[in-house]
Motif scaffolding. Structure first.
Motif, PDB file in Angstrom:
ATOM      1  N   VAL A 165     -57.521 -17.844 -37.952  1.00 16.92           N
ATOM      2  CA  VAL A 165     -56.375 -18.494 -37.329  1.00 16.92           C
ATOM      3  C   VAL A 165     -55.510 -17.439 -36.656  1.00 16.92           C
ATOM      4  N   LEU A 166     -55.296 -17.610 -35.366  1.00 17.64           N
ATOM      5  CA  LEU A 166     -54.401 -16.742 -34.605  1.00 17.64           C
ATOM      6  C   LEU A 166     -53.389 -17.638 -33.908  1.00 17.64           C
ATOM      7  N   GLY A 167     -52.174 -17.616 -34.432  1.00 13.76           N
ATOM      8  CA  GLY A 167     -51.139 -18.486 -33.874  1.00 13.76           C
ATOM      9  C   GLY A 167     -51.431 -19.947 -34.137  1.00 13.76           C
ATOM     10  N   GLU A 168     -51.508 -20.717 -33.063  1.00 16.07           N
ATOM     11  CA  GLU A 168     -51.717 -22.159 -33.179  1.00 16.07           C
ATOM     12  C   GLU A 168     -53.181 -22.544 -32.961  1.00 16.07           C
ATOM     13  N   GLU A 264     -61.651 -31.729 -37.460  1.00 15.91           N
ATOM     14  CA  GLU A 264     -60.648 -31.922 -38.501  1.00 15.91           C
ATOM     15  C   GLU A 264     -60.606 -30.768 -39.495  1.00 15.91           C
ATOM     16  N   PHE A 265     -61.709 -30.028 -39.622  1.00 14.88           N
ATOM     17  CA  PHE A 265     -61.676 -28.844 -40.480  1.00 14.88           C
ATOM     18  C   PHE A 265     -60.790 -27.767 -39.864  1.00 14.88           C
ATOM     19  N   LYS A 266     -60.798 -27.681 -38.543  1.00 15.57           N
ATOM     20  CA  LYS A 266     -59.916 -26.729 -37.873  1.00 15.57           C
ATOM     21  C   LYS A 266     -58.454 -27.126 -38.080  1.00 15.57           C
ATOM     22  N   THR A 267     -58.204 -28.417 -38.076  1.00 18.46           N
ATOM     23  CA  THR A 267     -56.849 -28.911 -38.347  1.00 18.46           C
ATOM     24  C   THR A 267     -56.415 -28.552 -39.759  1.00 18.46           C
ATOM     25  N   ILE A 268     -57.325 -28.670 -40.721  1.00 17.60           N
ATOM     26  CA  ILE A 268     -57.034 -28.304 -42.114  1.00 17.60           C
ATOM     27  C   ILE A 268     -56.719 -26.815 -42.212  1.00 17.60           C
ATOM     28  N   ALA A 269     -57.486 -25.983 -41.506  1.00 24.19           N
ATOM     29  CA  ALA A 269     -57.245 -24.545 -41.522  1.00 24.19           C
ATOM     30  C   ALA A 269     -55.863 -24.219 -40.976  1.00 24.19           C
ATOM     31  N   LEU A 270     -55.471 -24.875 -39.886  1.00 25.46           N
ATOM     32  CA  LEU A 270     -54.142 -24.650 -39.319  1.00 25.46           C
ATOM     33  C   LEU A 270     -53.052 -25.125 -40.281  1.00 25.46           C
ATOM     34  N   GLN A 271     -53.300 -26.228 -40.963  1.00 20.33           N
ATOM     35  CA  GLN A 271     -52.360 -26.748 -41.948  1.00 20.33           C
ATOM     36  C   GLN A 271     -52.181 -25.749 -43.091  1.00 20.33           C
ATOM     37  N   ALA A 272     -53.288 -25.138 -43.514  1.00 18.40           N
ATOM     38  CA  ALA A 272     -53.242 -24.152 -44.595  1.00 18.40           C
ATOM     39  C   ALA A 272     -52.446 -22.925 -44.166  1.00 18.40           C
ATOM     40  N   ALA A 273     -52.660 -22.466 -42.935  1.00 15.55           N
ATOM     41  CA  ALA A 273     -51.929 -21.305 -42.429  1.00 15.55           C
ATOM     42  C   ALA A 273     -50.428 -21.589 -42.382  1.00 15.55           C
ATOM     43  N   LYS A 274     -50.072 -22.777 -41.904  1.00 13.72           N
ATOM     44  CA  LYS A 274     -48.659 -23.129 -41.796  1.00 13.72           C
ATOM     45  C   LYS A 274     -48.004 -23.262 -43.173  1.00 13.72           C
ATOM     46  N   ALA A 275     -48.794 -23.637 -44.190  1.00 14.02           N
ATOM     47  CA  ALA A 275     -48.252 -23.753 -45.544  1.00 14.02           C
ATOM     48  C   ALA A 275     -47.718 -22.415 -46.033  1.00 14.02           C
ATOM     49  N   ASN A 277     -46.730 -20.072 -43.802  1.00 17.87           N
ATOM     50  CA  ASN A 277     -46.002 -19.529 -42.648  1.00 17.87           C
ATOM     51  C   ASN A 277     -46.731 -18.342 -42.025  1.00 17.87           C
ATOM     52  N   ALA A 278     -48.054 -18.416 -42.012  1.00 20.61           N
ATOM     53  CA  ALA A 278     -48.869 -17.318 -41.503  1.00 20.61           C
ATOM     54  C   ALA A 278     -49.205 -17.506 -40.030  1.00 20.61           C
ATOM     55  N   VAL A 279     -49.130 -16.424 -39.268  1.00 16.82           N
ATOM     56  CA  VAL A 279     -49.499 -16.439 -37.858  1.00 16.82           C
ATOM     57  C   VAL A 279     -50.930 -15.925 -37.677  1.00 16.82           C
ATOM     58  N   ILE A 280     -51.252 -14.835 -38.381  1.00 16.44           N
ATOM     59  CA  ILE A 280     -52.596 -14.260 -38.337  1.00 16.44           C
ATOM     60  C   ILE A 280     -53.179 -14.307 -39.743  1.00 16.44           C
ATOM     61  N   CYS A 281     -54.261 -15.037 -39.934  1.00 12.81           N
ATOM     62  CA  CYS A 281     -54.846 -15.125 -41.267  1.00 12.81           C
ATOM     63  C   CYS A 281     -56.274 -15.654 -41.195  1.00 12.81           C
ATOM     64  N   ASN A 330     -52.572 -10.764 -27.091  1.00 12.26           N
ATOM     65  CA  ASN A 330     -51.803 -11.827 -26.427  1.00 12.26           C
ATOM     66  C   ASN A 330     -50.648 -12.313 -27.322  1.00 12.26           C
ATOM     67  N   LEU A 331     -50.945 -12.515 -28.605  1.00  9.86           N
ATOM     68  CA  LEU A 331     -49.917 -12.973 -29.522  1.00  9.86           C
ATOM     69  C   LEU A 331     -48.770 -11.975 -29.633  1.00  9.86           C
ATOM     70  N   LEU A 332     -49.099 -10.710 -29.508  1.00 18.13           N
ATOM     71  CA  LEU A 332     -48.090  -9.663 -29.577  1.00 18.13           C
ATOM     72  C   LEU A 332     -47.290  -9.512 -28.286  1.00 18.13           C
ATOM     73  N   GLY A 333     -47.694 -10.278 -27.258  1.00 19.31           N
ATOM     74  CA  GLY A 333     -46.939 -10.293 -26.018  1.00 19.31           C
ATOM     75  C   GLY A 333     -47.351  -9.274 -24.985  1.00 19.31           C
ATOM     76  N   PHE A 334     -48.519  -8.633 -25.156  1.00 15.01           N
ATOM     77  CA  PHE A 334     -48.988  -7.677 -24.164  1.00 15.01           C
ATOM     78  C   PHE A 334     -49.602  -8.420 -22.978  1.00 15.01           C
ATOM     79  N   THR A 335     -49.526  -7.814 -21.806  1.00 13.06           N
ATOM     80  CA  THR A 335     -50.072  -8.429 -20.601  1.00 13.06           C
ATOM     81  C   THR A 335     -51.374  -7.754 -20.216  1.00 13.06           C
TER      82      THR A 335
END
Length: 335
Positions: A165-168, A264-275, A277-281, A330-335
């Motif tokens: 998971v990287l960001g959203e 839906e498994f990807k949705t579960i993974a994102l839900q787990a990361a948000k639980a 408050n993780a951005v990179i995991c 990209n997540l770190l804001g580099f161009t």
């Protein structure tokens, strides 16, 4: 994807995940300073934009408390269950006597015994139903040798998958297969391990795409449970597992399945990361039917990993390579 040559000549002593970040940063014209080689600690600069990155995936994007929650399996399991994420049922222990005293409770169950605060599969053991007390005690003692607290929980049947998971976004999914060899009816398990370890992608210390399969007491214990030892000659086509945990760091194989998993498994993974408050995991999910709509009886979220390696996705043992280093930049804001 074979790596017959170093990913970055002159940087071979660094973890390959760190090499991936350096490679992608250089391509963008981002200057790279190695602050501490042994710690794989980098400083990236692009104009006035400066970021520190440790071990490829530790950045300012995640707070210290987020790291601590992900690192502690009791805390991560708590936040997951409170956010409605399916996790294995189990108990945690702060003393050897307490864990050993529950042998009868777990005796008829297949169970995972693991330290609370380790990564890379260190100290994890899997004990089968009706395993003798000595085997159960071995795994308990091994887990306590790496942490002051341990967890014992139900073993979920099925392959294990790492969702990066990287960001959203879930950017890659990898099936992690435990260390194994396939028999040819001629060579012993030890000889098959030696042959498989000749793959140029296999090395030691996370500086190659895969890790060598070891032949230690842990692998011997797993083989003995099958009635085998290192001198056994498996039948032609027989797959023999030398580890019960599926970590690539203990000789496992990485197989990309990003395009196969049910959305839906990807949705579960994102839900787990948000639980957490993780951005990179990295979210570890076990499922016997990863291509189907999730059924609570057939899957569980095992862990949230605070320092997910990148190389298992960039250089899988088989399957499509996924470019993930650029996404962190990209997540770190580099161009």
């Amino acid at each position: 994807m074979s790596l017959p040559k170093p990913l970055l000549p002159g940087w071979e002593d660094l973890e390959i995940s760190t090499q991936i970040i350096i490679r992608d940063a250089i391509k963008r014209g981002i200057s790279v300073d190695v602050i501490d080689r042994k710690e794989n600690f980098l400083r990236l600069k692009q104009g006035s934009h400066v970021e520190f990155v440790k071990e490829a995936s530790k950045t300012r994007l995640d707070s210290l408390m987020t790291y601590l929650v992900m690192e502690n399996k009791i805390a991560s399991k708590l936040v997951l269950s409170e956010h409605g994420v399916r996790v294995p049922i189990g108990r945690d222990y702060g003393s050897m006597d307490g864990a050993l005293g529950d042998y009868a409770f777990f005796q008829n169950k297949k169970k995972v015994i693991k330290p609370v605060t380790t990564n890379f599969g260190i100290g994890i053991g899997i004990s089968n139903r009706n395993d003798p007390f000595d085997s159960y005690a071995y795994y308990v003692k091994e887990a306590f040798s790496h942490s002051s607290s341990i967890i014992i929980e139900e073993f979920m049947e099925g392959p294990e998958y790492r969702f990066l998971v990287l960001g959203e976004e879930v950017v890659a999914v990898c099936n992690r297969v435990p260390a194994n060899v396939v028999g040819d009816g001629v060579h012993s398990i030890a000889e098959l391990v030696q042959e498989k370890n000749k793959d140029p992608r296999r090395g030691e210390g996370h500086i190659t795409a895969l890790e060598k399969i070891q032949m230690t007491d842990v692998e011997q214990l797993v083989l003995s449970g099958l009635g085998y030892d290192f001198s056994t000659v498996p039948k032609n086509g027989e797959q023999v597992f030398l580890r019960k945990n599926s970590n690539i760091s203990t000789g496992g194989d990485s197989i990309d399945v990003t395009d196969l998993v049910h959305p839906e498994f990807k949705t579960i993974a994102l839900q787990a990361a948000k639980a957490a408050n993780a951005v990179i995991c990295g979210i570890d999910i076990i499922s016997s039917a990863i291509e189907e709509k999730p059924n609570p009886e057939r899957y569980a979220v095992l862990e949230i990993n605070f320092n997910p390696v990148l190389y298992i996705h960039e250089f899988p043992y088989s399957g499509k390579p996924r470019e993930v280093g650029d996404k962190i930049l990209n997540l770190l804001g580099f161009t």
